[in-house]
Design an enzyme around this catalytic site. Structure first.
Site, PDB file in Angstrom:
ATOM      1  N   GLU A  94      -7.122  -6.093 -12.992  1.00 36.36           N
ATOM      2  CA  GLU A  94      -7.232  -6.394 -11.643  1.00 36.36           C
ATOM      3  C   GLU A  94      -8.632  -6.345 -11.121  1.00 36.36           C
ATOM      4  O   GLU A  94      -9.554  -6.128  -9.952  1.00 36.36           O
ATOM      5  CB  GLU A  94      -6.817  -5.154 -10.680  1.00 36.36           C
ATOM      6  CG  GLU A  94      -5.336  -5.653 -10.741  1.00 36.36           C
ATOM      7  CD  GLU A  94      -4.388  -4.715  -9.956  1.00 36.36           C
ATOM      8  OE1 GLU A  94      -4.981  -3.784  -9.174  1.00 36.36           O
ATOM      9  OE2 GLU A  94      -2.994  -4.581 -10.114  1.00 36.36           O
ATOM     10  N   GLU A 123      -9.849   2.798  -6.732  1.00 38.70           N
ATOM     11  CA  GLU A 123      -8.720   3.108  -7.343  1.00 38.70           C
ATOM     12  C   GLU A 123      -8.212   1.450  -7.646  1.00 38.70           C
ATOM     13  O   GLU A 123      -7.152   0.866  -7.346  1.00 38.70           O
ATOM     14  CB  GLU A 123      -7.370   3.638  -6.897  1.00 38.70           C
ATOM     15  CG  GLU A 123      -7.235   3.224  -4.983  1.00 38.70           C
ATOM     16  CD  GLU A 123      -6.094   4.001  -4.484  1.00 38.70           C
ATOM     17  OE1 GLU A 123      -5.119   4.085  -5.240  1.00 38.70           O
ATOM     18  OE2 GLU A 123      -6.279   3.988  -3.301  1.00 38.70           O
ATOM     19  N   ASP A 128     -16.091  -7.291   1.818  1.00 39.63           N
ATOM     20  CA  ASP A 128     -16.226  -7.260   0.596  1.00 39.63           C
ATOM     21  C   ASP A 128     -16.967  -6.084  -0.277  1.00 39.63           C
ATOM     22  O   ASP A 128     -18.449  -6.245   0.305  1.00 39.63           O
ATOM     23  CB  ASP A 128     -16.337  -8.626  -0.097  1.00 39.63           C
ATOM     24  CG  ASP A 128     -15.976  -8.570  -1.603  1.00 39.63           C
ATOM     25  OD1 ASP A 128     -16.359  -7.742  -2.600  1.00 39.63           O
ATOM     26  OD2 ASP A 128     -15.471  -9.784  -2.164  1.00 39.63           O
ATOM     27  N   MET A 129     -16.805  -5.238  -1.065  1.00 40.31           N
ATOM     28  CA  MET A 129     -17.591  -4.124  -1.603  1.00 40.31           C
ATOM     29  C   MET A 129     -18.808  -4.886  -2.085  1.00 40.31           C
ATOM     30  O   MET A 129     -19.737  -4.147  -1.919  1.00 40.31           O
ATOM     31  CB  MET A 129     -16.763  -3.448  -2.433  1.00 40.31           C
ATOM     32  CG  MET A 129     -16.552  -3.959  -3.647  1.00 40.31           C
ATOM     33  SD  MET A 129     -15.360  -2.580  -4.876  1.00 40.31           S
ATOM     34  CE  MET A 129     -14.069  -2.706  -3.880  1.00 40.31           C
ATOM     35  N   TYR A 186       1.011  -1.117   0.050  1.00 40.86           N
ATOM     36  CA  TYR A 186      -0.007  -0.108  -0.029  1.00 40.86           C
ATOM     37  C   TYR A 186       0.880   1.273   0.069  1.00 40.86           C
ATOM     38  O   TYR A 186       0.687   2.308  -0.810  1.00 40.86           O
ATOM     39  CB  TYR A 186      -0.847   0.086   1.191  1.00 40.86           C
ATOM     40  CG  TYR A 186      -2.114  -0.942   1.102  1.00 40.86           C
ATOM     41  CD1 TYR A 186      -2.886  -0.806   0.287  1.00 40.86           C
ATOM     42  CD2 TYR A 186      -2.255  -1.814   2.118  1.00 40.86           C
ATOM     43  CE1 TYR A 186      -4.041  -1.691   0.175  1.00 40.86           C
ATOM     44  CE2 TYR A 186      -3.294  -2.879   2.218  1.00 40.86           C
ATOM     45  CZ  TYR A 186      -4.380  -2.619   0.961  1.00 40.86           C
ATOM     46  OH  TYR A 186      -5.457  -3.438   1.125  1.00 40.86           O
ATOM     47  N   LYS A 205      -1.072  10.724  -8.841  1.00 37.58           N
ATOM     48  CA  LYS A 205      -2.261  10.231  -9.187  1.00 37.58           C
ATOM     49  C   LYS A 205      -3.387  10.750  -8.083  1.00 37.58           C
ATOM     50  O   LYS A 205      -4.432  10.872  -8.448  1.00 37.58           O
ATOM     51  CB  LYS A 205      -2.083   8.600  -8.852  1.00 37.58           C
ATOM     52  CG  LYS A 205      -3.653   7.521  -8.832  1.00 37.58           C
ATOM     53  CD  LYS A 205      -3.123   6.495  -8.408  1.00 37.58           C
ATOM     54  CE  LYS A 205      -2.681   6.147  -6.960  1.00 37.58           C
ATOM     55  NZ  LYS A 205      -2.606   4.683  -6.837  1.00 37.58           N
TER      56      LYS A 205
END
Length: 800
Positions: A539, A530, A498-499, A400, A409
């Protein structure tokens, strides 16, 4: 990494490690002579492996057999003796670079000469390995396939080098190749063939002088292909007096350069009579010196005259430096690390070779390395990394942290959030919070950098926000809780899940906490993520954002709004070699893996400026949120589909993720011949776009759609031709590389057709790719001249 930080404040320039080669040197230098050359400014020296007596002995041997006229009676070269060489194990010898006899002719059509030459090369390589030399330079072939009219010469040479690599299993062999066959330039790499009796037999009649720019590279490609891209095989590239077009310079940049060699005719003389290089030569050297393993500079046949005192810049003596007065002579690497100050302290009265003096001047004129070229990032040049699988793996804090070191970014993200909040307020859009605040969900929060940026945007616009941080990683969840306590002042609600399983913001949290009521879930106004990978979707950003779209309000915004994947065929011998090494070591998935890699030593083989066929072409696009009709279709499938059903595009899939399948077929044009090792992948993303007006053309009476809209965008891009325009110095994403197991060679004026698929079976996502080469043989006839196998990453698919 911040380019304004103190760690990048020091001006660093590449150091030139300069060697001396004399093509007329037939004896190994004594320690005193070796030391004298080092004191004249050189960092290392080449040495012949055998002497002139050995050459004469071989000439007599070959002459005798040629006189017999029996080509079947091939002579045997007897082993070396003490009269055949002056190279013996010693401190000075171990610091030299071997140079194999350039008078042999590995390309000869005469079988006797070819056989004797091959035997001599093996003898010298074997003996150099015994003495302790770390590398040996071998003169390249004196002809190319184009000029010789047959491939026999290069095939013989390539086979001989392959055999020599097996003779000394730990030694590096470097082929001395010209950048191209420059007419009128003495070629020190050519076969001298001064075996008097054999001249008429071995000489190749080249006919009129022709300039085939890619001929020498083509010969080199055949040589290294025969040796299966051995990582102990390199190039010593001879720079010509007149540099060729940039396409050829870039082609050699991608090769494993060990040395750049410069001879008397490479240099010109300035008004004062001193050697100098054109600005184009200096620019080329500067470019090649940006390589992580920068090539050494080898000056050949420039003499040992001295001119002027040795420069004495204020550089501290390196701890690895050693005085030449000590009998231990340095290796090339140690000589390179001996600073000019150290050398001047050893012998203040020493004067420097004029060519070396000039090259030191060029060295000091090199532009300082940018922060993208310092060691922290140069270590990632062409370094293979497996793509992340954030859905199935929990990242550690260090990973991270690497992401968070890129300020560019997050500056772009903050701009996008600020623009969205400003437009939300200006349009007086309704909010999903009972308190009137704009509800923001940062999904896949990690350690929370986007949460901070969302709070900054709220403060900048004065728009009240309610921020939710959603993260599945239990370890990162602990970090987020601490950030909320110490940094965000409890203004953020942190949720560990988990989203795709999140039901949305809880509207009656106080009642739920007191167990007075069941939770009521609201919607999200702005969803920020992101999840982008090097190829945009690799991803599984599409799958993740699709899975959480049910919590987004009908008027809601996704940041990013869209992203596109782009590809181009490239030549990258180093990466192909590294993957081959992994495969040879037992990694069966090496050539099936799309590798994340900071591409550096590579060549974009596709021609620039071809209408309708640009160098970088878009493969596909994803947009968020999905249109209501598409979202409804997915829910319908979810309701009627069954696990293991056959309703999807893939066997045994229900088809729930079929809307994220993609396919592209692209055509690229290549002017010069070359070789393809795979596809380079990039992405661009529109984080947020707002309409600021419509074009008004008095003659245009109708609204034509997108072409008439004037929009303001906040974008991210890693496309090489766009990155400096849209987000200069961004380093968050390296490109992705889709390899070919077998390199694909193609002739000049070829069209490369790339077919690519993004596949899914509801449980994982993978890619498939294939390249075919076509050339036109008439105005209406095109034939296939090569093609790759169908490559697939299914065995290393990204798990959903």
């Amino acid at each position: 990494m911040n380019p304004t930080s103190p760690e990048f404040s020091n001006e660093t320039r590449p150091f030139f490690c300069i060697g001396n080669h004399d093509s007329k040197r037939h004896e190994t230098l004594s320690n005193d002579d070796y030391g004298s050359i080092l004191m004249s400014g050189f960092n290392f020296v080449t040495t012949p492996i055998t002497n002139d007596f050995f050459r004469k002995r071989i000439a007599a041997l070959v002459s005798g057999h040629l006189t017999k006229g029996d080509s079947e009676d091939v002579p045997i070269v007897t082993p070396l003796t003490t009269i055949d060489t002056t190279l013996f194990p010693s401190a000075s010898a171990s610091g030299m670079v071997g140079y194999a006899s350039s008078w042999i002719d590995l390309c000869s059509k005469n079988p006797i000469i070819a056989s004797v030459s091959r035997q001599i090369l093996n003898l010298e390589i074997s003996y150099a390995n015994f003495v302790g030399l770390r590398s040996v330079i071998v003169a390249g072939p004196g002809v190319d396939n184009d000029t010789s009219g047959t491939s026999q010469a290069i095939a013989q040479y390539a086979r001989a080098i392959h055999e020599a690599l097996n003779v000394a299993a730990r030694m590096n062999i470097v082929i001395h190749m010209p950048m191209y066959r420059e007419p009128g330039l003495d070629d020190v790499t050519a076969n001298l063939a001064d075996l008097e009796a054999a001249k008429s037999s071995s000489k190749v009649d080249d006919g009129p002088a022709q300039v085939e720019l890619f001929g020498a590279w083509d010969a080199w490609n055949q040589i290294r292909t025969a040796s299966k891209y051995c990582n102990r095989l390199g190039v010593a590239l001879r720079l010509p007096a007149i540099l060729p077009e940039k396409d050829l310079q870039n082609r050699w940049f991608a090769e494993p350069l060990q040395y750049l060699t410069l001879g008397p005719k490479t240099f010109s003389r300035n008004k004062a009579g001193h050697p100098s290089l054109t600005k184009y030569h200096q620019e080329l050297i500067s470019k090649y010196m940006t390589l992580k393993n920068e090539p050494y500079l080898l000056l050949y046949d420039v003499g040992l005259e001295s001119s002027g005192p040795l420069p004495n810049p204020a550089i501290e003596l390196d701890a690895t430096s050693t005085a030449v007065e000590n009998s231990d002579c340095p290796t090339p690497q140690e000589a390179a690390s001996m600073t000019t100050t150290a050398k001047s302290q050893v012998q203040p009265a020493v004067k420097q070779n004029s060519h070396v003096s000039y090259m030191r001047h060029v060295e000091m004129q090199q532009p300082p390395l940018s922060y993208l070229e310092v060691s922290a990032l140069s270590n990632f040049q062409d370094y293979l990394q497996s793509p992340l699988q954030p859905l199935s793996d929990n990242l550690d804090s260090q990973t991270y942290e690497i992401f968070e070191k890129d300020p560019v970014k997050y500056i772009q993200y903050e701009k996008a959030i600020t623009m969205a909040l400003h437009e939300w307020s200006h349009q007086r859009k309704p909010t999903s919070s009972p308190r009137g605040a704009v509800v923001i969900a940062v999904v896949g929060s990690g350690r929370g950098p986007l949460v901070t940026r969302a709070l900054n945007a709220s403060a900048a616009t004065g728009v009240a926000v309610e921020v939710w941080a959603i993260e599945k990683n239990p370890n990162a969840y602990v970090y987020l809780l601490r950030e909320n306590e110490t940094i965000w002042q409890d203004r953020v609600t942190v949720v560990r899940t988990d989203m795709r399983a999140w039901k949305g913001p809880v509207l009656n949290s106080e009642a739920v906490e007191s167990e007075k009521a069941e939770p009521k879930y609201g919607k999200v106004d702005i969803m920020i993520s992101e999840l982008l990978g090097s190829f945009g979707d690799n991803e599984l950003s599409p799958e993740c954002l699709d899975g959480i779209q049910h919590v987004l309000a009908p008027h809601g915004i996704s940041i990013p709004q869209s992203y596109t994947a782009h590809v181009t065929p490239i030549s990258t011998p180093k990466i192909h070699t590294d993957i081959s090494v992994k495969a040879a070591a037992g990694d069966k998935k090496a050539f099936n893996t799309p590798w994340v890699v900071r591409l550096f030593a590579h060549d974009y083989v596709v021609a620039k400026g071809v209408p309708y066929h640009p160098r970088f072409q878009r493969a596909w696009e994803f947009k968020h949120p999905l249109p209501p009709t598409a979202a409804q279709a997915i829910e319908t499938k979810r309701g009627y589909g069954t696990a293991g059903g056959c309703g999807g595009a893939m066997v045994a899939s229900a088809g729930l993720n079929d809307h994220n399948i993609r396919y592209c077929h692209l055509t690229f044009v290549c002017r010069a011949r070359g070789v393809i090792h795979g596809l380079a992948g990039y992405f661009e993303s529109t984080l947020y776009e707002k309409t600021i007006g419509i074009k008004k053309d008095p003659e245009d009476q109708e609204f034509d759609g997108d072409d008439d809209i004037i929009a303001e965008k906040v974008e991210l891009s890693i496309l090489p031709d766009q990155v400096d325009k849209k987000n200069k110095d961004m380093i968050s994403w390296f490109p992705i590389f889709f390899p070919l197991k077998q390199p694909l060679y193609y002739p000049a004026d070829t069209e490369l057709e790339v077919s690519m698929w993004r596949q899914t079976d509801d449980s994982k996502v993978w890619y498939e790719w294939q390249i075919d080469a076509f050339t036109w043989v008439g105005t209406a006839t095109r034939i296939k001249v090569g093609g790759s196998d169908l490559c697939t990453s299914r065995t290393v698919a990204c798990m959903m």
